[in-house]
Design a protein around this motif. Structure first.
Motif, PDB file in Angstrom:
ATOM      1  N   VAL A 100      12.416  -6.307 -80.680  1.00  0.00           N
ATOM      2  CA  VAL A 100      12.124  -4.914 -80.337  1.00  0.00           C
ATOM      3  C   VAL A 100      12.056  -4.756 -78.824  1.00  0.00           C
ATOM      4  CG1 VAL A 100      10.507  -3.021 -80.630  1.00  0.00           C
ATOM      5  CG2 VAL A 100      10.880  -4.631 -82.504  1.00  0.00           C
ATOM      6  N   ASP A 101      11.311  -5.646 -78.174  1.00  0.00           N
ATOM      7  CA  ASP A 101      11.138  -5.574 -76.721  1.00  0.00           C
ATOM      8  C   ASP A 101      12.472  -5.624 -75.989  1.00  0.00           C
ATOM      9  OD1 ASP A 101       8.460  -5.245 -76.471  1.00  0.00           O
ATOM     10  OD2 ASP A 101       8.004  -7.287 -75.869  1.00  0.00           O
ATOM     11  N   MET A 102      13.263  -6.626 -76.312  1.00  0.00           N
ATOM     12  CA  MET A 102      14.455  -6.891 -75.517  1.00  0.00           C
ATOM     13  C   MET A 102      15.559  -5.868 -75.750  1.00  0.00           C
ATOM     14  SD  MET A 102      13.534  -9.415 -73.690  1.00  0.00           S
ATOM     15  CE  MET A 102      14.778 -10.563 -73.102  1.00  0.00           C
ATOM     16  N   ALA A 103      15.502  -5.172 -76.882  1.00  0.00           N
ATOM     17  CA  ALA A 103      16.451  -4.076 -77.083  1.00  0.00           C
ATOM     18  C   ALA A 103      16.046  -2.843 -76.295  1.00  0.00           C
ATOM     19  CB  ALA A 103      16.545  -3.735 -78.567  1.00  0.00           C
ATOM     20  N   LEU A 104      14.763  -2.762 -75.921  1.00  0.00           N
ATOM     21  CA  LEU A 104      14.245  -1.583 -75.243  1.00  0.00           C
ATOM     22  C   LEU A 104      14.626  -1.532 -73.769  1.00  0.00           C
ATOM     23  CD1 LEU A 104      12.393   0.921 -75.310  1.00  0.00           C
ATOM     24  CD2 LEU A 104      10.467  -0.610 -74.849  1.00  0.00           C
ATOM     25  N   TYR A 105      14.653  -2.679 -73.089  1.00  0.00           N
ATOM     26  CA  TYR A 105      14.829  -2.664 -71.635  1.00  0.00           C
ATOM     27  C   TYR A 105      16.213  -2.213 -71.186  1.00  0.00           C
ATOM     28  CZ  TYR A 105      10.381  -4.974 -72.067  1.00  0.00           C
ATOM     29  OH  TYR A 105       9.090  -5.266 -72.406  1.00  0.00           O
ATOM     30  N   PRO A 106      17.302  -2.604 -71.857  1.00  0.00           N
ATOM     31  CA  PRO A 106      18.593  -2.000 -71.488  1.00  0.00           C
ATOM     32  C   PRO A 106      18.613  -0.488 -71.709  1.00  0.00           C
ATOM     33  CG  PRO A 106      18.949  -4.034 -72.709  1.00  0.00           C
ATOM     34  CD  PRO A 106      17.487  -3.729 -72.809  1.00  0.00           C
ATOM     35  N   VAL A 107      17.872  -0.005 -72.735  1.00  0.00           N
ATOM     36  CA  VAL A 107      17.777   1.438 -72.964  1.00  0.00           C
ATOM     37  C   VAL A 107      17.052   2.113 -71.799  1.00  0.00           C
ATOM     38  CG1 VAL A 107      16.784   3.217 -74.453  1.00  0.00           C
ATOM     39  CG2 VAL A 107      17.875   1.204 -75.465  1.00  0.00           C
ATOM     40  N   LEU A 108      15.957   1.505 -71.325  1.00  0.00           N
ATOM     41  CA  LEU A 108      15.241   2.042 -70.174  1.00  0.00           C
ATOM     42  C   LEU A 108      16.133   2.057 -68.932  1.00  0.00           C
ATOM     43  CD1 LEU A 108      11.723   0.390 -70.606  1.00  0.00           C
ATOM     44  CD2 LEU A 108      12.355   2.767 -71.032  1.00  0.00           C
ATOM     45  N   PHE A 109      16.931   1.009 -68.764  1.00  0.00           N
ATOM     46  CA  PHE A 109      17.854   0.963 -67.632  1.00  0.00           C
ATOM     47  C   PHE A 109      18.807   2.156 -67.695  1.00  0.00           C
ATOM     48  CE2 PHE A 109      21.632  -0.202 -65.310  1.00  0.00           C
ATOM     49  CZ  PHE A 109      21.182  -0.940 -64.235  1.00  0.00           C
ATOM     50  N   ARG A 110      19.356   2.418 -68.882  1.00  0.00           N
ATOM     51  CA  ARG A 110      20.267   3.555 -69.031  1.00  0.00           C
ATOM     52  C   ARG A 110      19.553   4.879 -68.766  1.00  0.00           C
ATOM     53  NH1 ARG A 110      21.828   1.135 -74.078  1.00  0.00           N
ATOM     54  NH2 ARG A 110      21.006   2.945 -75.190  1.00  0.00           N
ATOM     55  N   SER A 115      20.269 -16.621 -77.261  1.00  0.00           N
ATOM     56  CA  SER A 115      19.339 -15.504 -77.121  1.00  0.00           C
ATOM     57  C   SER A 115      20.068 -14.260 -76.622  1.00  0.00           C
ATOM     58  CB  SER A 115      18.208 -15.874 -76.160  1.00  0.00           C
ATOM     59  OG  SER A 115      17.493 -17.003 -76.624  1.00  0.00           O
ATOM     60  N   ALA A 116      20.948 -14.440 -75.629  1.00  0.00           N
ATOM     61  CA  ALA A 116      21.669 -13.295 -75.068  1.00  0.00           C
ATOM     62  C   ALA A 116      22.573 -12.651 -76.106  1.00  0.00           C
ATOM     63  CB  ALA A 116      22.489 -13.742 -73.855  1.00  0.00           C
ATOM     64  N   VAL A 117      23.219 -13.466 -76.936  1.00  0.00           N
ATOM     65  CA  VAL A 117      24.087 -12.917 -77.992  1.00  0.00           C
ATOM     66  C   VAL A 117      23.263 -12.097 -78.984  1.00  0.00           C
ATOM     67  CG1 VAL A 117      25.527 -13.532 -79.979  1.00  0.00           C
ATOM     68  CG2 VAL A 117      25.871 -14.685 -77.785  1.00  0.00           C
ATOM     69  N   ILE A 118      22.112 -12.637 -79.397  1.00  0.00           N
ATOM     70  CA  ILE A 118      21.259 -11.927 -80.360  1.00  0.00           C
ATOM     71  C   ILE A 118      20.761 -10.610 -79.762  1.00  0.00           C
ATOM     72  CG2 ILE A 118      19.062 -12.027 -81.598  1.00  0.00           C
ATOM     73  CD1 ILE A 118      19.564 -15.029 -81.960  1.00  0.00           C
ATOM     74  N   TYR A 119      20.331 -10.638 -78.503  1.00  0.00           N
ATOM     75  CA  TYR A 119      19.834  -9.417 -77.879  1.00  0.00           C
ATOM     76  C   TYR A 119      20.960  -8.411 -77.638  1.00  0.00           C
ATOM     77  CZ  TYR A 119      15.582 -12.137 -77.201  1.00  0.00           C
ATOM     78  OH  TYR A 119      14.468 -12.903 -77.393  1.00  0.00           O
ATOM     79  N   SER A 120      22.180  -8.884 -77.439  1.00  0.00           N
ATOM     80  CA  SER A 120      23.319  -7.968 -77.309  1.00  0.00           C
ATOM     81  C   SER A 120      23.548  -7.210 -78.609  1.00  0.00           C
ATOM     82  CB  SER A 120      24.589  -8.747 -76.930  1.00  0.00           C
ATOM     83  OG  SER A 120      24.460  -9.348 -75.669  1.00  0.00           O
ATOM     84  N   ILE A 121      23.398  -7.903 -79.732  1.00  0.00           N
ATOM     85  CA  ILE A 121      23.539  -7.243 -81.037  1.00  0.00           C
ATOM     86  C   ILE A 121      22.402  -6.240 -81.244  1.00  0.00           C
ATOM     87  CG2 ILE A 121      23.532  -7.618 -83.542  1.00  0.00           C
ATOM     88  CD1 ILE A 121      24.792 -10.389 -82.947  1.00  0.00           C
ATOM     89  N   CYS A 122      21.184  -6.655 -80.878  1.00  0.00           N
ATOM     90  CA  CYS A 122      20.027  -5.772 -81.061  1.00  0.00           C
ATOM     91  C   CYS A 122      20.128  -4.521 -80.205  1.00  0.00           C
ATOM     92  CB  CYS A 122      18.735  -6.520 -80.732  1.00  0.00           C
ATOM     93  SG  CYS A 122      18.306  -7.798 -81.938  1.00  0.00           S
ATOM     94  N   ALA A 123      20.857  -4.602 -79.080  1.00  0.00           N
ATOM     95  CA  ALA A 123      21.010  -3.433 -78.215  1.00  0.00           C
ATOM     96  C   ALA A 123      21.780  -2.314 -78.915  1.00  0.00           C
ATOM     97  CB  ALA A 123      21.724  -3.825 -76.923  1.00  0.00           C
ATOM     98  N   LEU A 124      22.498  -2.636 -79.994  1.00  0.00           N
ATOM     99  CA  LEU A 124      23.248  -1.641 -80.743  1.00  0.00           C
ATOM    100  C   LEU A 124      22.401  -0.956 -81.807  1.00  0.00           C
ATOM    101  CD1 LEU A 124      26.501  -3.728 -81.343  1.00  0.00           C
ATOM    102  CD2 LEU A 124      26.196  -1.899 -79.679  1.00  0.00           C
ATOM    103  N   ILE A 125      21.213  -1.499 -82.103  1.00  0.00           N
ATOM    104  CA  ILE A 125      20.400  -1.012 -83.209  1.00  0.00           C
ATOM    105  C   ILE A 125      19.424   0.043 -82.705  1.00  0.00           C
ATOM    106  CG2 ILE A 125      18.760  -1.664 -85.020  1.00  0.00           C
ATOM    107  CD1 ILE A 125      19.926  -4.495 -84.878  1.00  0.00           C
ATOM    108  N   PRO A 126      19.424   1.221 -83.321  1.00  0.00           N
ATOM    109  CA  PRO A 126      18.468   2.264 -82.904  1.00  0.00           C
ATOM    110  C   PRO A 126      17.081   1.986 -83.480  1.00  0.00           C
ATOM    111  CG  PRO A 126      19.832   3.093 -84.689  1.00  0.00           C
ATOM    112  CD  PRO A 126      20.339   1.709 -84.366  1.00  0.00           C
ATOM    113  N   PHE A 127      16.302   1.172 -82.784  1.00  0.00           N
ATOM    114  CA  PHE A 127      14.992   0.785 -83.305  1.00  0.00           C
ATOM    115  C   PHE A 127      14.034   1.963 -83.413  1.00  0.00           C
ATOM    116  CE2 PHE A 127      16.257  -3.539 -82.062  1.00  0.00           C
ATOM    117  CZ  PHE A 127      15.855  -4.229 -83.198  1.00  0.00           C
ATOM    118  N   GLY A 128      14.190   2.974 -82.553  1.00  0.00           N
ATOM    119  CA  GLY A 128      13.270   4.105 -82.597  1.00  0.00           C
ATOM    120  C   GLY A 128      11.880   3.709 -82.148  1.00  0.00           C
TER     121      GLY A 128
END
Length: 435
Positions: A88-98, A320-333
């Motif tokens: 959850v955390d690591m998918a959030l930070y690229p979103v904050l960057f955007r 780890s980077a591959v897994i977080y790249s996939i998670c970046a596509l998921i709308p965790f909400g």
């Protein structure tokens, strides 16, 4: 100081996120929580984590502590809980960057935003592959870049506040209109803890810190007041000269514009991008060591447990980077409550391991030890989990905004024992073959 900077970004990254907390729960309750959470939560956690890190300075940190105290299953589950909330955390930070990039490029499309997120992830991966020292040095520079514009904002706001008799710090309404006290409290504790959590994260690089048993507690003693001071010094004067209704997620540039001008708004928006990148960068360093130590315990493929010539777990970082790249596509909400729940469970295991190790191995001690008998330490250890459990309980009443997040967190926590049941026999066979 490199470790202090890594801790700063494992926990905070600056006041970003606090503006949404003030707007969601109200000015009085928000300020109260910003003062109370460090006392009831941050200081006790830092003391206990400091003793554990001093007692057992090892690669894998909290995983090693819990495994030694309670055995391999509980160690694995602690590692699993940490990995689960990292998704959850690591998918959030690229979103904050955007989010802050859109301040400069408002027409950013979803596809372009996804490409930006991947760029954040893989540039941070490149830094991590250069080693722990590189991440630490970069983090020190990032701290300066993030804190500087907020220092200007706080200074200018303080001048307006103290120089104009009509300006005053209003603590009313105590909680936001349209909310109940319990609902606002649940949201406030969850968001406040999210801005104060993670003092154990950097423990996973224990073997990569010089004199880790002494250095980790000393770094905690510097990082805890740094985070708290940055929060309070920024929020209090800014709130005194602005309307709290304007405090919404991502509002720092607009607040800066209303107080100082457009140039500071742009500076803070740029700092928001730097902070999001630095948060991801530091946490990738910490979280990537979990697959490393699990692989060394034969619970993951052995290839993940190797180091390269820089003593960096290259394969674990890349996985780890591959897994977080996939998670970046998921709308965790809104899964902040899932984060809080999973972290609560992990923290209970870590604090329980300290009490168990004190009683079972009294001679096991490091350079730093909390100057309390074990019984008193147990009471101190109850404070952070009680604060966390209060947030989760309020969410479960339906008063808070993250009821679904709690359910997701419970589901992720329950998956861990099943995965261990699959992996443990394989690990036992591998250990038998090796012997």
């Amino acid at each position: 100081m490199g470790l202090v900077a890594v801790m700063f970004f494992c926990v905070s990254g600056g006041p970003f996120g606090l503006e949404g907390m003030v707007g969601a729960v109200g000015p009085g309750l928000a300020l109260l929580l910003l003062v109370v959470i460090p006392i009831l939560y941050t200081i006790p956690e830092a003391l206990l984590i400091g003793e554990l890190a001093s007692m057992l300075p090892a690669e894998g940190g909290y995983y090693v502590w819990v495994r030694r105290a309670f055995g391999p299953f509980w160690g694995f589950w602690n590692g699993w809980l940490s990995w689960a909330y990292s998704l959850v955390d690591m998918a959030l930070y690229p979103v904050l960057f955007r989010q802050y990039l859109r301040y400069f490029l408002p027409g950013l499309t979803p596809l372009e935003g996804w490409i930006v997120a991947l760029a954040v992830i893989w540039i941070a991966t490149g830094l991590n592959l250069r080693g722990t020292r590189t991440v630490g040095a970069a983090s020190m520079g990032f701290v300066a870049l993030v804190v500087a514009p907020f220092a200007v904002l706080a200074g200018m706001a303080a001048v307006q506040w103290l120089g104009h008799p009509g300006a005053h710090l209003s603590l009313t309404p105590f909680h936001a209109e349209g909310t109940t006290f319990l609902g606002a409290l649940g949201v406030g504790i969850s968001q406040g803890i999210w801005n104060y959590s993670g003092w154990d994260n950097a423990s996973t690089i224990g073997d990569e810190i010089q004199s880790s048993g002494r250095t980790y507690p000393r770094a905690l003693a510097r990082a805890v007041p740094l985070v708290t001071i940055v929060y309070l010094v920024t929020v209090v004067p800014t709130l005194a000269v602005t309307d709290w209704h304007a405090w919404t997620d991502g509002a720092w540039p607009d607040l800066a514009r209303s107080i100082v001008g457009g140039w500071l708004a742009q500076w803070i928006a740029a700092a928001g991008m730097i902070s999001a990148f630095a948060l991801f960068n530091a946490l990738l360093l910490a979280y990537s060591r979990i697959p490393l130590v699990l692989a060394r315990d034969r619970l993951l493929p052995a290839a993940l447990g190797t180091l390269d010539r820089r003593d960096t777990p290259r394969r674990a970082v890349l996985l780890s980077a591959v897994i977080y790249s996939i998670c970046a596509l998921i709308p965790f909400g809104d899964l902040l409550a899932a984060d809080v729940l999973l972290y609560t469970l992990a923290l209970v295991l870590e604090f329980g391991s300290l009490i168990a190790l004190r009683r079972r191995e009294p001679s096991l001690r490091g350079p730093f030890r909390v100057p309390l008998p074990t019984t008193a330490l147990a009471f101190l250890a109850l404070l952070p989990p009680l604060v966390l459990a209060t947030a989760v309980a309020l969410e479960l009443t339906g008063e808070g905004a993250g009821f679904n997040g709690v359910l997701v967190g419970l589901g992720l926590a329950a998956v861990g024992p099943g995965i261990y049941a699959i992996l443990a026999p394989r690990a036992a066979r591998a250990a038998g073959a090796a012997s």
